[in-house]
Design an enzyme around this catalytic site. Sequence first.
Site, PDB file in Angstrom:
ATOM      1  N   ILE A 124       0.865  -1.178   0.000  1.00 54.20           N
ATOM      2  CA  ILE A 124       0.000   0.000   0.000  1.00 54.20           C
ATOM      3  C   ILE A 124       0.897   1.221   0.000  1.00 54.20           C
ATOM      4  O   ILE A 124       1.871   1.299   0.752  1.00 54.20           O
ATOM      5  CB  ILE A 124      -0.979   0.003   1.190  1.00 54.20           C
ATOM      6  CG1 ILE A 124      -1.938   1.198   1.081  1.00 54.20           C
ATOM      7  CG2 ILE A 124      -0.265  -0.033   2.530  1.00 54.20           C
ATOM      8  CD1 ILE A 124      -3.146   1.093   1.990  1.00 54.20           C
ATOM      9  N   SER A 133       3.284  11.567   7.690  1.00 50.38           N
ATOM     10  CA  SER A 133       1.995  11.117   8.224  1.00 50.38           C
ATOM     11  C   SER A 133       0.834  12.017   7.802  1.00 50.38           C
ATOM     12  O   SER A 133      -0.309  11.757   8.166  1.00 50.38           O
ATOM     13  CB  SER A 133       2.056  11.065   9.760  1.00 50.38           C
ATOM     14  OG  SER A 133       3.039  10.155  10.205  1.00 50.38           O
ATOM     15  N   ALA A 179      -8.325  16.305   2.648  1.00 50.57           N
ATOM     16  CA  ALA A 179      -8.205  14.898   3.054  1.00 50.57           C
ATOM     17  C   ALA A 179      -9.363  14.072   2.523  1.00 50.57           C
ATOM     18  O   ALA A 179      -9.270  12.850   2.424  1.00 50.57           O
ATOM     19  CB  ALA A 179      -8.137  14.798   4.579  1.00 50.57           C
ATOM     20  N   HIS A 180     -10.472  14.728   2.187  1.00 54.29           N
ATOM     21  CA  HIS A 180     -11.658  13.998   1.740  1.00 54.29           C
ATOM     22  C   HIS A 180     -11.751  13.917   0.218  1.00 54.29           C
ATOM     23  O   HIS A 180     -12.792  13.533  -0.313  1.00 54.29           O
ATOM     24  CB  HIS A 180     -12.915  14.638   2.331  1.00 54.29           C
ATOM     25  CG  HIS A 180     -12.918  14.610   3.832  1.00 54.29           C
ATOM     26  ND1 HIS A 180     -13.166  13.462   4.553  1.00 54.29           N
ATOM     27  CD2 HIS A 180     -12.646  15.571   4.738  1.00 54.29           C
ATOM     28  CE1 HIS A 180     -13.063  13.728   5.847  1.00 54.29           C
ATOM     29  NE2 HIS A 180     -12.749  14.999   5.985  1.00 54.29           N
ATOM     30  N   GLU A 243      -4.326  -2.165  11.715  1.00 55.17           N
ATOM     31  CA  GLU A 243      -2.894  -2.034  11.410  1.00 55.17           C
ATOM     32  C   GLU A 243      -2.099  -1.754  12.681  1.00 55.17           C
ATOM     33  O   GLU A 243      -1.056  -2.377  12.930  1.00 55.17           O
ATOM     34  CB  GLU A 243      -2.681  -0.904  10.408  1.00 55.17           C
ATOM     35  CG  GLU A 243      -1.219  -0.611  10.130  1.00 55.17           C
ATOM     36  CD  GLU A 243      -1.001   0.488   9.091  1.00 55.17           C
ATOM     37  OE1 GLU A 243       0.160   0.894   8.900  1.00 55.17           O
ATOM     38  OE2 GLU A 243      -1.993   0.936   8.481  1.00 55.17           O
ATOM     39  N   LEU A 338      22.726  -4.695  28.754  1.00 48.58           N
ATOM     40  CA  LEU A 338      23.023  -5.814  29.658  1.00 48.58           C
ATOM     41  C   LEU A 338      23.892  -6.869  28.978  1.00 48.58           C
ATOM     42  O   LEU A 338      24.583  -7.628  29.654  1.00 48.58           O
ATOM     43  CB  LEU A 338      21.720  -6.441  30.156  1.00 48.58           C
ATOM     44  CG  LEU A 338      20.927  -5.588  31.154  1.00 48.58           C
ATOM     45  CD1 LEU A 338      19.578  -6.224  31.445  1.00 48.58           C
ATOM     46  CD2 LEU A 338      21.704  -5.370  32.450  1.00 48.58           C
ATOM     47  N   GLY A 364       3.075   3.120  10.588  1.00 46.06           N
ATOM     48  CA  GLY A 364       1.728   2.899  11.118  1.00 46.06           C
ATOM     49  C   GLY A 364       1.207   4.084  11.903  1.00 46.06           C
ATOM     50  O   GLY A 364       0.162   4.003  12.552  1.00 46.06           O
ATOM     51  N   THR A 366       3.284   7.656  13.780  1.00 47.72           N
ATOM     52  CA  THR A 366       4.327   7.861  14.789  1.00 47.72           C
ATOM     53  C   THR A 366       3.727   7.932  16.190  1.00 47.72           C
ATOM     54  O   THR A 366       2.526   8.149  16.371  1.00 47.72           O
ATOM     55  CB  THR A 366       5.085   9.169  14.522  1.00 47.72           C
ATOM     56  OG1 THR A 366       4.162  10.272  14.651  1.00 47.72           O
ATOM     57  CG2 THR A 366       5.698   9.181  13.129  1.00 47.72           C
TER      58      THR A 366
END
Length: 380
Positions: A124, A133, A179-180, A243, A338, A364, A366
């Site tokens: 994708i 993002s 965005a739409h 996701e 360690l 996915g 941040t």
Amino acid sequence: MQRDLFTDEHEDFRGTVRAFLAKEVLPHYDRWEKAGIVDREAWLAAGRQGLLGLAVAEEHGGGGNADFRYAAVLAEEFARAGASGLAIGLHNDIIGPYLTSLATEEQQRRWLPGFCSGELVTAIAMTEPGTGSDLQGIRTRAEDRGDHFLLNGAKTFISNGILADLVIVVARTTPEGGAHGLGLLVVERGMPGFERGRNLDKIGQKAQDTAELFFEDVRVPKENLLGELDQGFLYLMRNLAQERLTIAAAAIAGAEYLVEITTEYVKGREAFGRPLAKLQHVRFEIAELATECAVTRAFVDRCITEHNRYALTPADASMAKWWATELQKRTADRCLQLHGGYGYMTEYPVARAFTDGRIQTIYGGTTEIMKEIVGRSILG
């Protein structure tokens, strides 16, 4: 505490996944890391084993089972094996829902059998060089030309980008729509004008092909539109919860595995004439890590249960993704410390986990985006 999330059937499936990893993945993994890509045969082997398309209807070659606990088992076992290169979770849990919920019957007949057999690897393409993002900033555009869309633009950081035969491309279908005004177009291997750029050189997850993709006057048939025109943003938001839960499930499993192997290491490694495990600081470190993992595990398991009930909220999924991946990052850093100098050697699993897991807090969505989602859900 004993986990009560899984049934005997899930544990049987876990055995199948472990056997697959032992036979088809781990013997080849160092070679894949050097090559920067996995063998296509590994995808076909996953298909033969029934690991692809778990939620796809049986008539299309899938498992016909939407129980997300099977996906969680896959995520856990691949995380424990450190085998991020074969991106089955991306294929099944992130891309799969777009095809099963949005594709027409004709599209499903065309794509889903190959999706389940491993003959069609998927990707994708959302992220662009200048957007990150910010989906509102997407510039890739798809112009309506009657019987097809004319697609132009570029994407980057696309997992499975080199191997992918089907790429779901997020493109601007209405210039003034913000965005739409986004749509989802399926671009297939071999379409004129569709080119792949570099297989990007990352600090971790070396076996996972991550590429730049370019689209120059690609004629995408109207039959390759997923869902309705201009509804892409809605579809993306609908599928992001799963996701993020998939990433969280892998993250907590990876953190738990790191604590396990580090516990064994400090028991056997000596310093100042006694095992590291006898030092109070080391005991406190292990105690803190084990407790943080136990608490996180309880929340992630609850989110998986809620998701199976179709009740997982975007805010809860964001909490799980943020918290589990940040825990994985901290755990990798502390466990490497360690291990001392040996932790810096690539022959030790903790070294690969340190670099492979670093991306978890970024892709996915941040950590910062996750906090914004949670904050908005509380404060409006």
